[in-house]
Scaffold this active site. Structure first.
Site, PDB file in Angstrom:
ATOM      1  N   HIS A  35       0.852  -1.200   0.000  1.00  0.00           N
ATOM      2  CA  HIS A  35       0.000   0.000   0.000  1.00  0.00           C
ATOM      3  C   HIS A  35       0.887   1.249   0.000  1.00  0.00           C
ATOM      4  CE1 HIS A  35      -3.868   2.037   0.913  1.00  0.00           C
ATOM      5  NE2 HIS A  35      -3.143   2.854   1.657  1.00  0.00           N
ATOM      6  N   ASP A  37       0.856   5.335   0.058  1.00  0.00           N
ATOM      7  CA  ASP A  37       0.050   6.517   0.368  1.00  0.00           C
ATOM      8  C   ASP A  37       0.659   7.751  -0.281  1.00  0.00           C
ATOM      9  OD1 ASP A  37      -2.094   5.563   2.072  1.00  0.00           O
ATOM     10  OD2 ASP A  37      -0.523   5.016   3.498  1.00  0.00           O
ATOM     11  N   MET A  39       0.236  11.720  -0.867  1.00  0.00           N
ATOM     12  CA  MET A  39      -0.425  12.892  -0.271  1.00  0.00           C
ATOM     13  C   MET A  39       0.169  14.164  -0.846  1.00  0.00           C
ATOM     14  SD  MET A  39      -0.555  11.715   3.703  1.00  0.00           S
ATOM     15  CE  MET A  39      -0.950  10.025   4.196  1.00  0.00           C
ATOM     16  N   PHE A 145      -2.225  11.059   7.935  1.00  0.00           N
ATOM     17  CA  PHE A 145      -1.137  10.624   8.808  1.00  0.00           C
ATOM     18  C   PHE A 145      -1.305   9.169   9.224  1.00  0.00           C
ATOM     19  CE2 PHE A 145      -1.863  15.128   9.302  1.00  0.00           C
ATOM     20  CZ  PHE A 145      -0.604  15.651   9.071  1.00  0.00           C
ATOM     21  N   GLY A 146      -0.183   8.505   9.432  1.00  0.00           N
ATOM     22  CA  GLY A 146      -0.220   7.178  10.017  1.00  0.00           C
ATOM     23  C   GLY A 146      -0.321   7.301  11.526  1.00  0.00           C
ATOM     24  N   ASP A 177      -8.747   1.137   5.872  1.00  0.00           N
ATOM     25  CA  ASP A 177      -7.449   1.809   5.962  1.00  0.00           C
ATOM     26  C   ASP A 177      -7.437   2.803   7.118  1.00  0.00           C
ATOM     27  OD1 ASP A 177      -5.041   3.060   5.524  1.00  0.00           O
ATOM     28  OD2 ASP A 177      -5.551   3.869   3.552  1.00  0.00           O
TER      29      ASP A 177
HETATM   30  C1  DX5 Z   1      -3.729   7.504   6.178  1.00  0.00           C
HETATM   31  C2  DX5 Z   1      -3.198   6.477   5.207  1.00  0.00           C
HETATM   32  C3  DX5 Z   1      -3.066   5.116   5.814  1.00  0.00           C
HETATM   33  C4  DX5 Z   1      -2.068   5.067   6.926  1.00  0.00           C
HETATM   34  C5  DX5 Z   1      -2.268   3.838   7.754  1.00  0.00           C
HETATM   35  O1  DX5 Z   1      -3.946   8.707   5.523  1.00  0.00           O
HETATM   36  O2  DX5 Z   1      -4.043   6.358   4.082  1.00  0.00           O
HETATM   37  O3  DX5 Z   1      -2.756   4.157   4.819  1.00  0.00           O
HETATM   38  O4  DX5 Z   1      -0.763   5.094   6.474  1.00  0.00           O
HETATM   39  O5  DX5 Z   1      -1.398   3.924   8.837  1.00  0.00           O
HETATM   40  P1  DX5 Z   1      -1.757   3.272  10.244  1.00  0.00           P
HETATM   41  O6  DX5 Z   1      -1.952   1.822  10.016  1.00  0.00           O
HETATM   42  O7  DX5 Z   1      -0.580   3.610  11.073  1.00  0.00           O
HETATM   43  O8  DX5 Z   1      -3.038   3.954  10.714  1.00  0.00           O
HETATM   44 ZN    ZN Z   2      -3.785   4.615   2.650  1.00  0.00          ZN
END
Ligand code: DX5
Ligand code: ZN
Length: 224
Positions: A35, A37, A39, A145-146, A177
């Site tokens: 996956h 991401d 941004m 954000f993660g 997600d």
């Molecule tokens: C958030 C992203 C996610 C994120 C998931 O905007 O789309 O894919 O990286 O990270 P976790 O698992 O740490 O919530």
């Molecule tokens: Zn994502």
């Protein structure tokens, strides 16, 4: 018997100084998809990576690249991501007025098309495009954000989308997600998800832990 969910580790939680190594390690550890991401600092309040990074990383894994575009506008960048080697391209339903046209553009490049819904967007909004997507992505955090906490209220939406997908009669995967960890994974699996995206939970503990992280997330068990 419950079907086997697939795990899509988000490389957002990987070591950005060694992304190629990280993609190889997480693939070896059992990731089903990678996956990515993307941004733009506009659609979401963070900036990550672009098509050149996808292209550079593509040869480091044999697994499909699941590219999550959190950008607006999105249409001008589809070709760059298809050329870079993305296998699935997900756009946000909230990202612009020409959703259907953008999904068709993705499919005309021979790629799988996904549609993602922010936490504030109701499930019903996908009704008019469900016949032309391969993937529906429920955001269980506000994107950007993660490491954020899972929003419990999204479980009902996952249930609802599961039944909409089952009724549509086509093969459409349901991906969830954000905030997926060993506690939330079993609930999300029970609500009907096919694919779990996991950043923090997949990459925590360093390379030696990746395989067990993926196994635990996939089994939905907190005690392996
Ligand atoms: C958030 C992203 C996610 C994120 C998931 O905007 O789309 O894919 O990286 O990270 P976790 O698992 O740490 O919530
Ligand atoms: Zn994502």
């Amino acid at each position: 018997m419950q079907k086997q969910v697939r795990i899509a580790p988000s490389i957002l939680a990987a070591d950005f100084a060694h992304l190629g190594d990280e993609v190889r390690a997480i693939t070896k550890a059992g990731a089903d998809l990678i996956h990515v991401d993307v941004m733009d600092g506009h659609f979401v309040p963070n900036i990550t990576i672009g098509p050149d990074s996808v292209k550079a990383l593509r040869s480091h894994s044999t697994k499909p690249f699941d590219v999550h575009l959190m950008i607006a506008p999105v249409e001008p960048f589809i070709k760059a991501f298809t050329d870079a080697g993305a296998d699935i391209i997900t756009i946000h339903i909230e990202s612009g007025p020409h959703l259907h046209r953008t999904l068709e553009l993705i499919k005309s490049a021979g790629k799988k098309a996904g549609i993602s819904l922010n936490p504030g967007t109701p499930a019903e909004t996908i009704a008019s495009v469900i016949d032309c997507v391969d993937l529906v992505v429920v955001m269980s955090v506000n994107p950007g954000f993660g490491g954020q906490s899972f929003i419990d209220g999204q479980l009902e939406k996952i249930h609802l989308l599961r039944s909409m997908i089952d009724k549509c009669g086509r093969k459409v995967d349901l991906e969830v997600d954000g905030g997926i960890n060993f506690d939330t994974a079993p609930r999300v699996i029970a609500a009907g998800a096919d694919i779990l995206v996991a950043g923090t939970a997949a990459f925590e503990g360093g390379k030696d832990a990746y395989a067990n992280n993926i196994l635990r997330l996939r089994s939905g068990s907190a005690h392996i």
